[in-house]
Design a protein around this motif. Structure first.
Motif: not given
Length: 348
Positions: A194, A202-203, A205, A242, A245-246, A259, A261-262, A264, A302
């Motif tokens: 990540a 990249g996105g 997190f 969750t 994708g987590d 971890l 994602r999205g 946030l 992040s």
């Protein structure tokens, strides 16, 4: 071919010829079929006596249709023959032809066998080993083909089993055996990926560190079996809260990292933390007893960092977690919301 040995000349009856050469054809000078072996009878039929050779076979480069049609069968003396069946054009045959009698007056004898399509011929005509001459290597080739197919099939199956074993070993190496969640190694790999992704567009997190509150009391009063059950319940809650994708990992006795994602935004991260804590605080029944735990969570995002540093994010999430504990436990705190004098290394 009447079964006599005279003046060094051997004559054999058709049934003996059929045993020696099950796929022979005896043609007259004009290409008519006078006699044939038992296997050839299975291939083109038993009622073909008197019919023309070219009504059953297509000639390859050894003969031309002109030769057969004109009765010049003797011209094939000693040649290699390449034929195919008219009813089954994909099946090829090969062999030789020799003249019978002075100047071929008795016709031509053909000794044939199947080419590379022997497996198809065996299937179509229902042939067995008994339908081939003992000296015919075609059946040996068929055995080799079947053996090769069997070996290749076994090798493919073995490769599949080895690949499955490799995946299983890799999965076990990256899985916490008690909860079935990812372990520390798996999480570190996911986090590094990540972080690397951020440098390539990249996105963003979030990194959440969760520690169970009051868990030690469960182990001390009810034993480790009860503690293991509670950890399993906590792991299930984290799975359900969750997304696909987590990444959720157990990294210590009662420590978990996530971890995320999205989505946030602070409000959504706090809402997620609140849901997890509320579910953790629900009573857990264990062998007639009731366990009560809670959870403290610290979250780093992040996008709040100028440089992409996994260690800095982990340290800050850990600091936010312990700030939650210092503020009464059962809380979720974000690094971005900590007081300026909090012991964190937030950048930007």
């Amino acid at each position: 071919m009447h079964g006599a040995l005279e003046s060094g000349r051997l004559e054999l009856p058709p049934e003996v010829m059929g045993q020696l050469m099950p796929m022979f054809l005896w043609l007259d000078r004009h290409g008519g079929i006078r006699c044939l072996g038992p296997t050839m009878a299975k291939v083109i039929g038993e009622d073909v006596i008197g019919t023309r050779f070219e009504t059953h076979f297509k000639l390859g480069r050894a003969w031309s249709r002109r030769e057969v049609g004109a009765g010049e069968v003797g011209a094939t003396q000693g040649r290699r023959l390449h034929l195919s069946l008219l009813r089954h054009p994909d099946i090829s045959l090969r062999g030789r032809a020799v003249e019978i009698g002075p100047n071929g007056r008795e016709g031509v004898l053909l000794n044939l066998t199947f080419g590379i399509h022997i497996a198809d011929a065996v299937r179509i005509f229902g042939l067995t080993e008994a339908d081939f001459a003992p000296s015919d290597l075609a059946i040996e080739l068929l055995y080799l083909r079947e053996a090769k197919a069997a070996v290749l099939g076994e090798l493919k199956a073995l490769t599949g089993r080895l690949e499955e074993a490799r995946r299983s070993a890799m999965s076990q190496a990256l899985t916490d055996p008690l909860t079935g969640l990812a372990n520390r190694r798996a999480f570190d790999l996911a986090l590094d990926k990540a972080i690397a992704g951020l440098a390539h567009g990249g996105g963003a997190f979030a990194l959440a560190h969760l520690d169970l509150d009051h868990f030690k009391a469960v182990n001390d009063t009810l034993g480790h079996a009860a503690g293991d059950h509670v950890l399993g319940c906590a792991a299930q809650i984290l799975r359900e809260e969750t997304r696909g994708g987590d990444v959720v990992a157990r990294v210590g006795g009662d420590e978990f990292v996530l971890l995320l994602r999205g989505a946030l935004q602070s409000e959504r991260l706090k809402a997620l933390g609140a849901r997890i804590i509320a579910r953790l605080e629900a009573p857990i029944a264990v062998e007639g007893a009731v366990c009560r735990i809670s959870g403290s969570i610290g979250i780093a995002v992040s996008s709040d960092y100028e440089s992409h540093d996994a260690e800095a994010m982990l340290a800050d999430a850990d600091a936010a977690l312990y700030e939650s504990k210092r503020n009464g436990r059962g809380r979720c705190m974000l690094v971005r919301d900590l007081r300026p004098d909090a012991e964190v290394s937030q950048a930007g």
